[in-house]
Design a protein around this motif. Structure first.
Motif, mmCIF file in Angstrom:
data_model
loop_
_atom_site.group_PDB
_atom_site.id
_atom_site.type_symbol
_atom_site.label_atom_id
_atom_site.label_comp_id
_atom_site.label_asym_id
_atom_site.label_seq_id
_atom_site.Cartn_x
_atom_site.Cartn_y
_atom_site.Cartn_z
ATOM 1 N N ASP A 49 11.772 3.849 0.959
ATOM 2 C CA ASP A 49 12.127 2.531 0.429
ATOM 3 C C ASP A 49 11.287 1.409 1.027
ATOM 4 O OD1 ASP A 49 14.016 3.598 -1.254
ATOM 5 O OD2 ASP A 49 15.691 3.226 0.103
ATOM 6 N N VAL A 50 10.905 1.542 2.288
ATOM 7 C CA VAL A 50 10.148 0.479 2.945
ATOM 8 C C VAL A 50 8.802 0.226 2.259
ATOM 9 C CG1 VAL A 50 9.007 1.952 4.655
ATOM 10 C CG2 VAL A 50 9.454 -0.448 5.196
ATOM 11 N N TYR A 51 8.247 1.225 1.560
ATOM 12 C CA TYR A 51 6.956 1.075 0.892
ATOM 13 C C TYR A 51 7.086 0.768 -0.591
ATOM 14 C CZ TYR A 51 5.562 3.425 5.172
ATOM 15 O OH TYR A 51 5.401 3.764 6.493
ATOM 16 N N SER A 52 8.244 0.929 -1.157
ATOM 17 C CA SER A 52 8.443 0.742 -2.585
ATOM 18 C C SER A 52 8.783 -0.712 -2.883
ATOM 19 C CB SER A 52 9.571 1.654 -3.067
ATOM 20 O OG SER A 52 9.719 1.542 -4.458
ATOM 21 N N THR A 53 8.139 -1.275 -3.899
ATOM 22 C CA THR A 53 8.387 -2.676 -4.248
ATOM 23 C C THR A 53 8.724 -2.862 -5.717
ATOM 24 O OG1 THR A 53 6.096 -3.123 -4.797
ATOM 25 C CG2 THR A 53 6.756 -3.459 -2.497
ATOM 26 N N GLY A 54 8.520 -1.844 -6.532
ATOM 27 C CA GLY A 54 8.733 -1.981 -7.958
ATOM 28 C C GLY A 54 7.590 -2.683 -8.667
ATOM 29 N N SER A 55 6.524 -2.977 -7.947
ATOM 30 C CA SER A 55 5.370 -3.670 -8.509
ATOM 31 C C SER A 55 4.120 -2.827 -8.279
ATOM 32 C CB SER A 55 5.217 -5.028 -7.814
ATOM 33 O OG SER A 55 4.071 -5.694 -8.274
ATOM 34 N N LEU A 56 3.278 -2.740 -9.309
ATOM 35 C CA LEU A 56 2.031 -1.995 -9.170
ATOM 36 C C LEU A 56 0.864 -2.912 -9.489
ATOM 37 C CD1 LEU A 56 2.951 1.364 -10.908
ATOM 38 C CD2 LEU A 56 2.791 0.906 -8.473
ATOM 39 N N PRO A 57 -0.217 -2.880 -8.790
ATOM 40 C CA PRO A 57 -0.342 -2.146 -7.530
ATOM 41 C C PRO A 57 0.340 -2.902 -6.374
ATOM 42 C CG PRO A 57 -2.374 -3.319 -7.949
ATOM 43 C CD PRO A 57 -1.476 -3.567 -9.143
ATOM 44 N N THR A 58 0.710 -2.169 -5.371
ATOM 45 C CA THR A 58 1.233 -2.736 -4.135
ATOM 46 C C THR A 58 0.433 -2.143 -2.994
ATOM 47 O OG1 THR A 58 3.468 -2.995 -4.992
ATOM 48 C CG2 THR A 58 3.234 -2.909 -2.604
ATOM 49 N N ALA A 64 -0.567 1.278 13.652
ATOM 50 C CA ALA A 64 -0.523 2.597 14.288
ATOM 51 C C ALA A 64 0.893 2.989 14.683
ATOM 52 C CB ALA A 64 -1.444 2.623 15.505
ATOM 53 N N ASP A 65 1.769 2.017 14.947
ATOM 54 C CA ASP A 65 3.143 2.344 15.329
ATOM 55 C C ASP A 65 4.057 2.537 14.121
ATOM 56 O OD1 ASP A 65 3.643 -0.221 14.427
ATOM 57 O OD2 ASP A 65 4.396 -0.974 16.344
ATOM 58 N N GLY A 66 3.512 2.418 12.892
ATOM 59 C CA GLY A 66 4.271 2.692 11.686
ATOM 60 C C GLY A 66 4.936 1.486 11.049
ATOM 61 N N SER A 67 4.753 0.300 11.590
ATOM 62 C CA SER A 67 5.383 -0.876 10.996
ATOM 63 C C SER A 67 4.477 -1.484 9.930
ATOM 64 C CB SER A 67 5.716 -1.907 12.075
ATOM 65 O OG SER A 67 4.550 -2.328 12.735
ATOM 66 N N VAL A 68 5.102 -2.039 8.890
ATOM 67 C CA VAL A 68 4.360 -2.701 7.823
ATOM 68 C C VAL A 68 3.978 -4.088 8.322
ATOM 69 C CG1 VAL A 68 4.437 -3.576 5.459
ATOM 70 C CG2 VAL A 68 5.555 -1.417 6.020
ATOM 71 N N THR A 69 2.689 -4.331 8.457
ATOM 72 C CA THR A 69 2.218 -5.617 8.967
ATOM 73 C C THR A 69 1.802 -6.567 7.846
ATOM 74 O OG1 THR A 69 0.752 -6.675 10.550
ATOM 75 C CG2 THR A 69 -0.181 -4.883 9.288
ATOM 76 N N ILE A 92 -8.849 -2.485 15.905
ATOM 77 C CA ILE A 92 -9.179 -2.766 17.306
ATOM 78 C C ILE A 92 -7.911 -3.006 18.103
ATOM 79 C CG2 ILE A 92 -10.234 -4.488 18.839
ATOM 80 C CD1 ILE A 92 -12.440 -4.743 16.652
ATOM 81 N N ASP A 93 -6.959 -3.748 17.502
ATOM 82 C CA ASP A 93 -5.697 -4.037 18.195
ATOM 83 C C ASP A 93 -4.862 -2.792 18.427
ATOM 84 O OD1 ASP A 93 -6.360 -6.702 18.277
ATOM 85 O OD2 ASP A 93 -5.103 -7.256 16.560
ATOM 86 N N SER A 94 -5.063 -1.743 17.604
ATOM 87 C CA SER A 94 -4.233 -0.548 17.727
ATOM 88 C C SER A 94 -4.804 0.489 18.691
ATOM 89 C CB SER A 94 -4.040 0.103 16.352
ATOM 90 O OG SER A 94 -5.254 0.676 15.897
ATOM 91 N N VAL A 95 -6.007 0.261 19.211
ATOM 92 C CA VAL A 95 -6.614 1.205 20.144
ATOM 93 C C VAL A 95 -5.973 1.011 21.519
ATOM 94 C CG1 VAL A 95 -8.761 1.860 21.308
ATOM 95 C CG2 VAL A 95 -8.790 1.228 18.903
ATOM 96 N N PRO A 96 -5.463 2.087 22.131
ATOM 97 C CA PRO A 96 -4.874 1.945 23.460
ATOM 98 C C PRO A 96 -5.889 1.372 24.458
ATOM 99 C CG PRO A 96 -4.540 4.160 22.587
ATOM 100 C CD PRO A 96 -5.464 3.436 21.644
ATOM 101 N N ALA A 97 -5.403 0.576 25.389
ATOM 102 C CA ALA A 97 -6.295 -0.072 26.367
ATOM 103 C C ALA A 97 -7.161 0.950 27.099
ATOM 104 C CB ALA A 97 -5.464 -0.873 27.357
ATOM 105 N N SER A 98 -6.617 2.114 27.384
ATOM 106 C CA SER A 98 -7.392 3.123 28.094
ATOM 107 C C SER A 98 -8.552 3.647 27.265
ATOM 108 C CB SER A 98 -6.486 4.285 28.522
ATOM 109 O OG SER A 98 -5.932 4.890 27.370
ATOM 110 N N ALA A 99 -8.464 3.521 25.943
ATOM 111 C CA ALA A 99 -9.536 4.006 25.075
ATOM 112 C C ALA A 99 -10.596 2.942 24.850
ATOM 113 C CB ALA A 99 -8.956 4.446 23.725
#
Length: 105
Positions: A49-58, A64-69, A92-99
């Protein structure tokens, strides 16, 4: 979408287009346009449901953490420099600091 995919495929970005209508038409378009990225065929009922909007295209941009930004309903020029810059910034923001920085010994 092919131009967008070509521009970002070397970056830390996963590109997952999902076609939920007219699968035969989508397959024909893929073949006629020599599309090189994967396109997933699904039924609207199988989308969370989180990805469905009833509108095409969407378009849903998912971090990376799975949230819709970001969510866009309707057509958009995703291969524009501004859109590519935005997507690369998210990668770039989703790359872990160690990487981001090689370890030094």
């Amino acid at each position: 979408l092919q131009r967008l995919y070509d521009a970002i495929k070397a970056d830390n970005i996963v590109f997952l287009p999902i076609a939920i209508k007219n699968h035969d038409d989508v397959v024909n378009i893929i073949q006629e346009n020599a599309v090189t990225f994967p396109v997933f065929l699904a039924d609207e009922e199988s989308l969370p449901d989180v990805y469905s909007t009833g509108s095409l295209p969407t378009t849903n941009i998912i971090t990376a953490d799975g949230s819709v930004t970001y969510r866009s309903k309707g057509a958009f020029q995703w291969d524009s420099e501004e859109a590519i810059r935005y997507l690369r910034g998210l990668a770039i923001d989703s790359v872990p600091a160690s990487a981001e920085t090689p370890a030094t010994n």
